[in-house]
Design a protein around this motif. Structure first.
Motif, PDB file in Angstrom:
ATOM      1  N   ASN A  75       0.835  -1.192   0.000  1.00 28.80           N
ATOM      2  CA  ASN A  75       0.000   0.000   0.000  1.00 28.80           C
ATOM      3  C   ASN A  75       0.876   1.249   0.000  1.00 28.80           C
ATOM      4  O   ASN A  75       1.650   1.474   0.926  1.00 28.80           O
ATOM      5  CB  ASN A  75      -0.903  -0.038   1.248  1.00 28.80           C
ATOM      6  CG  ASN A  75      -1.896   1.087   1.262  1.00 28.80           C
ATOM      7  OD1 ASN A  75      -1.580   2.225   0.972  1.00 28.80           O
ATOM      8  ND2 ASN A  75      -3.131   0.759   1.645  1.00 28.80           N
ATOM      9  N   LYS A  77       0.095   4.378   0.489  1.00 31.88           N
ATOM     10  CA  LYS A  77      -0.177   5.278   1.617  1.00 31.88           C
ATOM     11  C   LYS A  77       0.560   4.819   2.872  1.00 31.88           C
ATOM     12  O   LYS A  77       1.054   5.632   3.638  1.00 31.88           O
ATOM     13  CB  LYS A  77      -1.682   5.371   1.890  1.00 31.88           C
ATOM     14  CG  LYS A  77      -2.420   6.188   0.874  1.00 31.88           C
ATOM     15  CD  LYS A  77      -3.886   6.311   1.228  1.00 31.88           C
ATOM     16  CE  LYS A  77      -4.622   7.109   0.169  1.00 31.88           C
ATOM     17  NZ  LYS A  77      -6.040   7.250   0.483  1.00 31.88           N
ATOM     18  N   ILE A  78       0.632   3.525   3.067  1.00 33.84           N
ATOM     19  CA  ILE A  78       1.358   2.992   4.221  1.00 33.84           C
ATOM     20  C   ILE A  78       2.858   3.216   4.046  1.00 33.84           C
ATOM     21  O   ILE A  78       3.542   3.630   4.977  1.00 33.84           O
ATOM     22  CB  ILE A  78       1.029   1.506   4.443  1.00 33.84           C
ATOM     23  CG1 ILE A  78      -0.430   1.378   4.885  1.00 33.84           C
ATOM     24  CG2 ILE A  78       1.976   0.882   5.464  1.00 33.84           C
ATOM     25  CD1 ILE A  78      -0.932  -0.043   4.978  1.00 33.84           C
ATOM     26  N   ASN A  80       4.268   5.584   2.505  1.00 32.36           N
ATOM     27  CA  ASN A  80       4.528   7.010   2.726  1.00 32.36           C
ATOM     28  C   ASN A  80       4.654   7.357   4.206  1.00 32.36           C
ATOM     29  O   ASN A  80       5.233   8.379   4.551  1.00 32.36           O
ATOM     30  CB  ASN A  80       3.438   7.864   2.075  1.00 32.36           C
ATOM     31  CG  ASN A  80       3.590   7.924   0.571  1.00 32.36           C
ATOM     32  OD1 ASN A  80       4.672   7.720   0.038  1.00 32.36           O
ATOM     33  ND2 ASN A  80       2.498   8.178  -0.115  1.00 32.36           N
ATOM     34  N   GLN A  81       4.129   6.509   5.083  1.00 34.00           N
ATOM     35  CA  GLN A  81       4.222   6.768   6.516  1.00 34.00           C
ATOM     36  C   GLN A  81       5.639   6.534   7.052  1.00 34.00           C
ATOM     37  O   GLN A  81       5.984   7.028   8.108  1.00 34.00           O
ATOM     38  CB  GLN A  81       3.235   5.885   7.287  1.00 34.00           C
ATOM     39  CG  GLN A  81       1.800   6.239   7.020  1.00 34.00           C
ATOM     40  CD  GLN A  81       0.846   5.297   7.725  1.00 34.00           C
ATOM     41  OE1 GLN A  81       1.212   4.207   8.145  1.00 34.00           O
ATOM     42  NE2 GLN A  81      -0.397   5.719   7.855  1.00 34.00           N
TER      43      GLN A  81
END
Length: 147
Positions: A75, A77-78, A80-81
Protein backbone atom coordinates in the motif's frame (compact mmCIF):
# COMPACT_ATOMS: atom_id res chain seq x y z
CA UNK A 1 25.19 70.92 -14.06
CA UNK A 2 25.76 68.08 -16.43
CA UNK A 3 26.81 68.59 -20.00
CA UNK A 4 26.29 65.95 -22.69
CA UNK A 5 29.73 64.35 -22.31
CA UNK A 6 29.39 64.12 -18.50
CA UNK A 7 25.99 62.52 -18.89
CA UNK A 8 27.39 60.03 -21.42
CA UNK A 9 30.24 59.07 -19.05
CA UNK A 10 27.73 58.67 -16.20
CA UNK A 11 25.55 56.34 -18.28
CA UNK A 12 28.60 54.35 -19.45
CA UNK A 13 29.76 54.06 -15.83
CA UNK A 14 26.35 52.84 -14.66
CA UNK A 15 26.15 50.30 -17.50
CA UNK A 16 29.70 49.08 -16.82
CA UNK A 17 28.89 48.73 -13.11
CA UNK A 18 25.74 46.74 -13.89
CA UNK A 19 27.63 44.47 -16.27
CA UNK A 20 30.30 43.89 -13.62
CA UNK A 21 27.65 43.11 -10.98
CA UNK A 22 25.92 40.67 -13.33
CA UNK A 23 29.19 38.92 -14.19
CA UNK A 24 30.13 38.63 -10.50
CA UNK A 25 26.69 37.28 -9.65
CA UNK A 26 26.91 34.69 -12.42
CA UNK A 27 30.34 33.60 -11.22
CA UNK A 28 29.08 33.37 -7.64
CA UNK A 29 26.11 31.22 -8.71
CA UNK A 30 28.37 28.92 -10.75
CA UNK A 31 30.69 28.29 -7.82
CA UNK A 32 28.01 28.17 -5.12
CA UNK A 33 27.71 24.62 -3.85
CA UNK A 34 24.33 22.95 -3.91
CA UNK A 35 25.36 19.99 -1.77
CA UNK A 36 27.30 19.85 1.47
CA UNK A 37 28.59 16.95 3.56
CA UNK A 38 26.70 16.14 6.70
CA UNK A 39 27.65 14.05 9.72
CA UNK A 40 26.10 10.62 9.49
CA UNK A 41 25.59 10.42 13.24
CA UNK A 42 25.85 12.87 16.11
CA UNK A 43 28.69 12.85 18.63
CA UNK A 44 26.31 11.25 21.16
CA UNK A 45 25.39 8.53 18.66
CA UNK A 46 29.11 7.99 17.94
CA UNK A 47 29.56 7.08 21.60
CA UNK A 48 26.69 4.59 21.33
CA UNK A 49 28.18 3.11 18.16
CA UNK A 50 31.51 2.58 19.92
CA UNK A 51 29.70 0.98 22.87
CA UNK A 52 27.80 -1.39 20.58
CA UNK A 53 31.04 -2.41 18.81
CA UNK A 54 32.68 -2.94 22.20
CA UNK A 55 29.77 -5.07 23.44
CA UNK A 56 29.30 -7.08 20.24
CA UNK A 57 32.53 -7.28 18.23
CA UNK A 58 31.22 -10.40 16.48
CA UNK A 59 28.21 -8.53 15.07
CA UNK A 60 27.72 -5.80 12.49
CA UNK A 61 26.48 -2.42 13.64
CA UNK A 62 24.70 -0.28 11.08
CA UNK A 63 23.82 3.34 11.76
CA UNK A 64 21.06 5.47 10.28
CA UNK A 65 19.25 2.68 8.44
CA UNK A 66 16.23 3.71 6.42
CA UNK A 67 12.93 2.14 7.41
CA UNK A 68 12.45 1.36 3.73
CA UNK A 69 15.45 -0.99 3.97
CA UNK A 70 13.75 -2.81 6.84
CA UNK A 71 10.04 -2.80 6.06
CA UNK A 72 7.74 -2.46 3.09
CA UNK A 73 4.06 -2.56 2.20
CA UNK A 74 2.04 -3.06 -0.95
CA UNK A 75 0.00 0.00 0.00
CA UNK A 76 1.53 3.29 -1.15
CA UNK A 77 -0.18 5.28 1.62
CA UNK A 78 1.36 2.99 4.22
CA UNK A 79 4.81 3.21 2.60
CA UNK A 80 4.53 7.01 2.73
CA UNK A 81 4.22 6.77 6.52
CA UNK A 82 7.78 5.45 6.84
CA UNK A 83 9.61 6.30 3.62
CA UNK A 84 11.71 9.10 5.16
CA UNK A 85 12.27 7.61 8.60
CA UNK A 86 15.54 6.10 9.81
CA UNK A 87 16.53 4.00 12.78
CA UNK A 88 19.54 4.92 14.87
CA UNK A 89 21.20 1.48 14.88
CA UNK A 90 20.59 -2.00 13.55
CA UNK A 91 22.54 -4.90 15.00
CA UNK A 92 23.13 -7.77 12.55
CA UNK A 93 24.42 -11.24 13.40
CA UNK A 94 27.15 -13.05 11.45
CA UNK A 95 24.52 -14.16 8.90
CA UNK A 96 23.48 -10.52 8.41
CA UNK A 97 20.08 -11.13 10.00
CA UNK A 98 18.64 -8.33 12.11
CA UNK A 99 18.98 -9.10 15.80
CA UNK A 100 17.59 -5.88 17.17
CA UNK A 101 16.90 -2.28 16.27
CA UNK A 102 18.24 0.25 18.75
CA UNK A 103 16.96 3.77 19.21
CA UNK A 104 18.92 6.29 21.25
CA UNK A 105 16.54 8.96 22.46
CA UNK A 106 18.03 12.32 23.36
CA UNK A 107 16.03 14.98 25.23
CA UNK A 108 14.24 16.06 22.02
CA UNK A 109 12.29 12.79 22.15
CA UNK A 110 10.39 13.98 25.23
CA UNK A 111 8.00 15.66 22.81
CA UNK A 112 7.88 12.77 20.35
CA UNK A 113 6.35 10.04 22.52
CA UNK A 114 3.45 9.31 20.18
CA UNK A 115 5.66 9.45 17.09
CA UNK A 116 8.13 7.04 18.72
CA UNK A 117 5.28 4.66 19.66
CA UNK A 118 4.11 4.62 16.04
CA UNK A 119 7.66 4.02 14.77
CA UNK A 120 8.02 1.11 17.21
CA UNK A 121 4.61 -0.24 16.20
CA UNK A 122 5.60 -0.37 12.52
CA UNK A 123 8.87 -2.16 13.28
CA UNK A 124 7.23 -4.59 15.74
CA UNK A 125 4.53 -5.45 13.23
CA UNK A 126 7.25 -6.26 10.70
CA UNK A 127 8.74 -8.68 13.24
CA UNK A 128 11.61 -6.64 14.69
CA UNK A 129 12.55 -6.15 18.30
CA UNK A 130 13.19 -2.52 19.19
CA UNK A 131 15.15 -1.30 22.19
CA UNK A 132 15.03 2.34 23.25
CA UNK A 133 17.61 3.95 25.47
CA UNK A 134 17.62 7.46 26.89
CA UNK A 135 21.26 7.08 27.94
CA UNK A 136 24.12 5.05 26.56
CA UNK A 137 23.88 1.68 28.31
CA UNK A 138 26.82 -0.23 29.73
CA UNK A 139 28.23 -3.24 27.92
CA UNK A 140 26.73 -5.41 30.65
CA UNK A 141 23.27 -3.84 30.16
CA UNK A 142 23.49 -4.36 26.40
CA UNK A 143 24.39 -8.03 26.85
CA UNK A 144 21.48 -8.45 29.26
CA UNK A 145 19.00 -6.72 26.94
CA UNK A 146 20.06 -8.30 23.67
CA UNK A 147 20.85 -11.91 24.61
Amino acid sequence: MFNASSFTFLIIGIIASLVLIILCAQQYLKTKKKFYPKRIITAYECRMYVRLKEAFPQYHVLAQVAFSALITSHNLKIRNQFNRKVTDFVLLNESLQVLVIIELDDPTHLYKVEEDKFRDYMLHEAGYRVLRYTEIPSVRQLHKDIH
